[in-house]
Design a protein around this motif. Structure first.
Motif, PDB file in Angstrom:
ATOM      1  N   LEU A 167      -1.039   8.209   9.655  1.00 21.51           N
ATOM      2  CA  LEU A 167      -0.489   7.284   8.683  1.00 21.51           C
ATOM      3  C   LEU A 167      -1.249   5.964   8.703  1.00 21.51           C
ATOM      4  O   LEU A 167      -1.616   5.461   9.771  1.00 21.51           O
ATOM      5  N   ASN A 168      -1.478   5.410   7.544  1.00 24.04           N
ATOM      6  CA  ASN A 168      -2.108   4.093   7.451  1.00 24.04           C
ATOM      7  C   ASN A 168      -1.007   3.034   7.412  1.00 24.04           C
ATOM      8  O   ASN A 168      -0.286   2.921   6.418  1.00 24.04           O
ATOM      9  N   LEU A 169      -0.865   2.284   8.511  1.00 18.78           N
ATOM     10  CA  LEU A 169       0.189   1.268   8.616  1.00 18.78           C
ATOM     11  C   LEU A 169      -0.381  -0.147   8.566  1.00 18.78           C
ATOM     12  O   LEU A 169       0.237  -1.098   9.015  1.00 18.78           O
ATOM     13  N   ALA A 170      -1.568  -0.286   7.993  1.00 27.49           N
ATOM     14  CA  ALA A 170      -2.264  -1.576   7.996  1.00 27.49           C
ATOM     15  C   ALA A 170      -1.455  -2.681   7.325  1.00 27.49           C
ATOM     16  O   ALA A 170      -1.546  -3.852   7.717  1.00 27.49           O
ATOM     17  N   ASP A 171      -0.666  -2.326   6.322  1.00 26.26           N
ATOM     18  CA  ASP A 171       0.096  -3.346   5.604  1.00 26.26           C
ATOM     19  C   ASP A 171       1.569  -3.365   6.000  1.00 26.26           C
ATOM     20  O   ASP A 171       2.403  -3.958   5.328  1.00 26.26           O
ATOM     21  N   ALA A 172       1.896  -2.713   7.100  1.00 24.91           N
ATOM     22  CA  ALA A 172       3.302  -2.627   7.515  1.00 24.91           C
ATOM     23  C   ALA A 172       3.756  -3.808   8.365  1.00 24.91           C
ATOM     24  O   ALA A 172       4.947  -4.060   8.497  1.00 24.91           O
ATOM     25  N   HIS A 173       2.811  -4.503   8.957  1.00 18.18           N
ATOM     26  CA  HIS A 173       3.186  -5.612   9.836  1.00 18.18           C
ATOM     27  C   HIS A 173       2.023  -6.580   9.932  1.00 18.18           C
ATOM     28  O   HIS A 173       0.863  -6.180   9.898  1.00 18.18           O
ATOM     29  N   THR A 174       2.346  -7.851  10.067  1.00 18.37           N
ATOM     30  CA  THR A 174       1.291  -8.835  10.288  1.00 18.37           C
ATOM     31  C   THR A 174       0.837  -8.781  11.744  1.00 18.37           C
ATOM     32  O   THR A 174       1.598  -8.375  12.636  1.00 18.37           O
TER      33      THR A 174
END
Length: 253
Positions: free
Chosen positions: A2-9
């Motif tokens: 899964l690409n979670l790059a934009d899920a958390h700062t």
């Protein structure tokens, strides 16, 4: 995957950060120091009694690295001396948590000397500690966290001095944030509501405080430590201006 790059700062690590905590030997200050040390920061704390200092430094050393000293921040020049000593031991300064405070009665219930001492510890030492911390950071930037109180907003006849001081701290924090932002120093105000602390003795002894925590009418010191941790681990572009933490059952008081 899964690409979670934009899920958390991306959060900032506290590992290796050089942090001092005034009043870091009991209550909220001790809890803050222990939590930050457990995250890899190097801690230096101060307090007024050797017994409490030994307890705090002992616990900090169980989870990380720390040292401390006894000092009365109500004495002229004490805040500057403490920050200088702490910064020397730490090898510089990245974060100053300014927390040391004493209780105060209503204005008409205090003597002139009691009033002046409360102002010296709870207000003057906040400003002078912050001033010394800015100097110690030496232009490299950092964080100043001021531990205020909901007493600034929840007013009563017996809170005249303490509420007045804490309201002053709130105003100071807001203006200081705007002053120091361009210098890469973030300023955060944490305002706890009723929280476990020695300063409530003898009106509320340890057992009474534990009962109030179980009833969710009082916070644990560790709850405030978590708020400080949150503020310090945000990316440098973000400043958490103020956090108010209150027991669930006292919401709206």
């Amino acid at each position: 995957m899964l690409n979670l790059a934009d899920a958390h700062t991306a959060v900032s690590s506290l590992s290796g950060k050089r942090i001092l905590v005034t009043g870091g030997t009991t209550g909220i200050g001790r809890a803050i120091a222990v939590l930050l040390a457990s995250e890899g920061a190097r801690l230096h704390v101060c307090g007024r009694t050797p017994e409490h200092l030994a307890d705090s430094v002992g616990r900090i050393s169980e989870v990380g690295t720390g040292a401390g000293t006894t000092v009365d921040l109500g004495e002229p020049g004490a805040a500057q001396r403490y920050v200088d000593a702490a910064s020397e031991w730490l090898g510089g300064l990245d974060v100053a948590v300014i927390n040391a405070a004493i209780p105060a009665e209503g204005l008409s219930d205090m003597s002139d000397s009691e009033l002046r001492y409360a102002i010296a510890v709870d207000f003057t030492a906040y400003l002078t500690s912050a001033h010394a911390a800015v100097e110690a950071m030496g232009g490299a930037g950092g964080d100043i966290v001021l531990i205020g109180s909901m007493s600034a907003h929840v007013l009563g006849p017996g809170s005249t001095v303490y509420a007045g001081i804490k309201a002053g701290i709130a105003g100071f924090a807001e203006a200081l944030r705007k002053e120091l932002g361009p210098k890469n120093i973030r300023v955060t105000l944490i305002e706890p509501a009723l929280t476990q602390a020695d300063m409530h003795y003898p009106d509320m002894d340890a057992e009474k405080q534990k009962q109030m925590v179980r009833e969710e009418k009082m916070l644990r010191s560790e709850d405030i430590a978590v708020a400080v941790h949150y503020a310090l681990t945000q990316p440098r572009r973000a400043v958490v201006q103020k956090i108010v933490v209150a027991p669930r059952m006292s919401e709206g008081e």
